[in-house]
Write a protein that holds these residues in place. Structure first.
Motif, PDB file in Angstrom:
ATOM      1  N   GLN A  39       0.840  -1.194   0.000  1.00  0.00           N
ATOM      2  CA  GLN A  39       0.000   0.000   0.000  1.00  0.00           C
ATOM      3  C   GLN A  39       0.870   1.237   0.000  1.00  0.00           C
ATOM      4  O   GLN A  39       2.013   1.203   0.461  1.00  0.00           O
ATOM      5  CB  GLN A  39      -0.956  -0.007   1.172  1.00  0.00           C
ATOM      6  N   PRO A  40       0.327   2.360  -0.505  1.00  0.00           N
ATOM      7  CA  PRO A  40       1.118   3.597  -0.532  1.00  0.00           C
ATOM      8  C   PRO A  40       1.184   4.243   0.857  1.00  0.00           C
ATOM      9  O   PRO A  40       0.207   4.284   1.587  1.00  0.00           O
ATOM     10  CB  PRO A  40       0.360   4.484  -1.522  1.00  0.00           C
ATOM     11  N   ILE A  41       2.362   4.721   1.199  1.00  0.00           N
ATOM     12  CA  ILE A  41       2.603   5.448   2.442  1.00  0.00           C
ATOM     13  C   ILE A  41       3.298   6.753   2.076  1.00  0.00           C
ATOM     14  O   ILE A  41       4.275   6.752   1.326  1.00  0.00           O
ATOM     15  CB  ILE A  41       3.500   4.634   3.413  1.00  0.00           C
ATOM     16  N   ASN A  42       2.794   7.859   2.604  1.00  0.00           N
ATOM     17  CA  ASN A  42       3.410   9.159   2.362  1.00  0.00           C
ATOM     18  C   ASN A  42       4.676   9.283   3.204  1.00  0.00           C
ATOM     19  O   ASN A  42       4.659   8.977   4.395  1.00  0.00           O
ATOM     20  CB  ASN A  42       2.433  10.268   2.750  1.00  0.00           C
ATOM     21  N   GLY A  43       5.757   9.739   2.590  1.00  0.00           N
ATOM     22  CA  GLY A  43       7.004   9.908   3.321  1.00  0.00           C
ATOM     23  C   GLY A  43       7.915  10.907   2.642  1.00  0.00           C
ATOM     24  O   GLY A  43       7.717  11.282   1.489  1.00  0.00           O
ATOM     25  N   ILE A  44       8.910  11.339   3.383  1.00  0.00           N
ATOM     26  CA  ILE A  44       9.926  12.251   2.854  1.00  0.00           C
ATOM     27  C   ILE A  44      11.228  11.465   2.763  1.00  0.00           C
ATOM     28  O   ILE A  44      11.797  11.073   3.783  1.00  0.00           O
ATOM     29  CB  ILE A  44      10.089  13.486   3.761  1.00  0.00           C
ATOM     30  N   PHE A  45      11.688  11.219   1.533  1.00  0.00           N
ATOM     31  CA  PHE A  45      12.874  10.404   1.282  1.00  0.00           C
ATOM     32  C   PHE A  45      14.117  11.275   1.232  1.00  0.00           C
ATOM     33  O   PHE A  45      14.116  12.355   0.655  1.00  0.00           O
ATOM     34  CB  PHE A  45      12.706   9.649  -0.034  1.00  0.00           C
ATOM     35  N   ASP A  46      15.187  10.786   1.853  1.00  0.00           N
ATOM     36  CA  ASP A  46      16.470  11.483   1.850  1.00  0.00           C
ATOM     37  C   ASP A  46      17.565  10.456   1.631  1.00  0.00           C
ATOM     38  O   ASP A  46      17.652   9.462   2.362  1.00  0.00           O
ATOM     39  CB  ASP A  46      16.680  12.209   3.175  1.00  0.00           C
ATOM     40  N   ASP A  47      18.356  10.664   0.619  1.00  0.00           N
ATOM     41  CA  ASP A  47      19.468   9.754   0.314  1.00  0.00           C
ATOM     42  C   ASP A  47      20.775  10.534   0.381  1.00  0.00           C
ATOM     43  O   ASP A  47      21.568  10.549  -0.551  1.00  0.00           O
ATOM     44  CB  ASP A  47      19.273   9.119  -1.059  1.00  0.00           C
ATOM     45  N   GLY A  48      20.995  11.203   1.506  1.00  0.00           N
ATOM     46  CA  GLY A  48      22.179  12.029   1.683  1.00  0.00           C
ATOM     47  C   GLY A  48      23.428  11.198   1.918  1.00  0.00           C
ATOM     48  O   GLY A  48      23.380   9.985   2.099  1.00  0.00           O
ATOM     49  N   PHE A  49      24.550  11.866   1.908  1.00  0.00           N
ATOM     50  CA  PHE A  49      25.831  11.200   2.125  1.00  0.00           C
ATOM     51  C   PHE A  49      26.350  11.497   3.519  1.00  0.00           C
ATOM     52  O   PHE A  49      26.058  12.528   4.107  1.00  0.00           O
ATOM     53  CB  PHE A  49      26.851  11.651   1.066  1.00  0.00           C
ATOM     54  N   LYS A  50      27.148  10.563   4.030  1.00  0.00           N
ATOM     55  CA  LYS A  50      27.697  10.696   5.369  1.00  0.00           C
ATOM     56  C   LYS A  50      29.124  10.177   5.366  1.00  0.00           C
ATOM     57  O   LYS A  50      29.438   9.184   4.721  1.00  0.00           O
ATOM     58  CB  LYS A  50      26.855   9.888   6.348  1.00  0.00           C
ATOM     59  N   SER A  51      29.987  10.870   6.097  1.00  0.00           N
ATOM     60  CA  SER A  51      31.365  10.426   6.256  1.00  0.00           C
ATOM     61  C   SER A  51      31.395   9.301   7.282  1.00  0.00           C
ATOM     62  O   SER A  51      30.748   9.365   8.327  1.00  0.00           O
ATOM     63  CB  SER A  51      32.227  11.595   6.719  1.00  0.00           C
ATOM     64  N   LEU A  52      32.157   8.258   6.998  1.00  0.00           N
ATOM     65  CA  LEU A  52      32.201   7.087   7.862  1.00  0.00           C
ATOM     66  C   LEU A  52      33.650   6.637   8.024  1.00  0.00           C
ATOM     67  O   LEU A  52      34.398   6.578   7.053  1.00  0.00           O
ATOM     68  CB  LEU A  52      31.360   5.969   7.242  1.00  0.00           C
ATOM     69  N   ASP A  53      34.030   6.319   9.246  1.00  0.00           N
ATOM     70  CA  ASP A  53      35.364   5.795   9.521  1.00  0.00           C
ATOM     71  C   ASP A  53      35.225   4.298   9.801  1.00  0.00           C
ATOM     72  O   ASP A  53      34.754   3.899  10.868  1.00  0.00           O
ATOM     73  CB  ASP A  53      35.993   6.507  10.711  1.00  0.00           C
ATOM     74  N   PRO A  54      35.604   3.425   8.853  1.00  0.00           N
ATOM     75  CA  PRO A  54      35.396   1.986   9.033  1.00  0.00           C
ATOM     76  C   PRO A  54      36.234   1.382  10.165  1.00  0.00           C
ATOM     77  O   PRO A  54      35.877   0.346  10.708  1.00  0.00           O
ATOM     78  CB  PRO A  54      35.793   1.386   7.690  1.00  0.00           C
ATOM     79  N   LEU A  55      37.322   2.031  10.546  1.00  0.00           N
ATOM     80  CA  LEU A  55      38.167   1.498  11.615  1.00  0.00           C
ATOM     81  C   LEU A  55      37.747   1.995  12.992  1.00  0.00           C
ATOM     82  O   LEU A  55      38.210   1.478  14.006  1.00  0.00           O
ATOM     83  CB  LEU A  55      39.630   1.879  11.364  1.00  0.00           C
ATOM     84  N   GLY A  56      36.895   3.007  13.015  1.00  0.00           N
ATOM     85  CA  GLY A  56      36.513   3.599  14.291  1.00  0.00           C
ATOM     86  C   GLY A  56      37.584   4.562  14.764  1.00  0.00           C
ATOM     87  O   GLY A  56      38.635   4.716  14.147  1.00  0.00           O
ATOM     88  N   GLU A  57      37.320   5.208  15.865  1.00  0.00           N
ATOM     89  CA  GLU A  57      38.285   6.158  16.413  1.00  0.00           C
ATOM     90  C   GLU A  57      39.294   5.405  17.268  1.00  0.00           C
ATOM     91  O   GLU A  57      38.937   4.727  18.224  1.00  0.00           O
ATOM     92  CB  GLU A  57      37.565   7.201  17.256  1.00  0.00           C
TER      93      GLU A  57
END
Length: 152
Positions: free
Chosen positions: A69-87
């Motif tokens: 069924q259709p659901i109203n929503g606000i879609f965001d496909d933004g980018f994010k910086s990620l550190d795979p090794l962690g701090e």
């Protein structure tokens, strides 16, 4: 106790609580939760108009329902910086950029609660819900994962 009695017996320069308000407070029964009316008691006052103005209908397929069924929503496909090794102390961070697709929805639009594993078709691509993050205003942020670029 003298201050409380002065509030009940008459006006005081220190008092701003009326006898009626004090009586209502005193009627609370111990062991029962107090009734709480948050400022967001009417969540559609803000969320509804935002979804009406900026939202789009997207097909939602629940694992617990037979049809989508259709659901109203606000879609965001933004980018994010990620550190795979962690701090880690003393190590220069290795940042990569990743996509963070998410969908803002109103929970009252769903016949059953959205759950991890449910799917949305957004702009011709199939996304699966990774996590449902409800807010305290009747809405939720659905963290999504791209499943199929070209659904058949």
């Amino acid at each position: 106790m003298a201050l409380q009695k002065s509030r009940l017996n008459g006006p005081s320069s220190l008092s701003h609580t009326t006898a009626k308000e004090w009586h209502g407070f005193r009627q609370h029964k111990p062991g029962q939760p107090r009734r709480y009316q948050p400022q967001n008691a009417q969540p559609d006052r803000l969320l509804g108009p935002c979804l009406d103005a900026f939202g789009n209908p997207y097909q939602w397929k629940s694992q617990s329902l037979a049809s989508s069924q259709p659901i109203n929503g606000i879609f965001d496909d933004g980018f994010k910086s990620l550190d795979p090794l962690g701090e880690m102390p003393g190590v220069t961070p290795t940042n990569i950029t990743t996509s963070m697709p998410r969908l803002g929805v109103r929970l009252s639009d769903f016949p059953v609660a959205p759950a991890q594993g449910d799917e949305f078709v957004i702009n011709g691509q199939t996304y699966e819900i990774l996590e449902v993050q409800p807010d305290s205003h009747g809405g939720a942020c659905l963290e999504l994962n791209l499943v199929d670029i070209n659904p058949s």
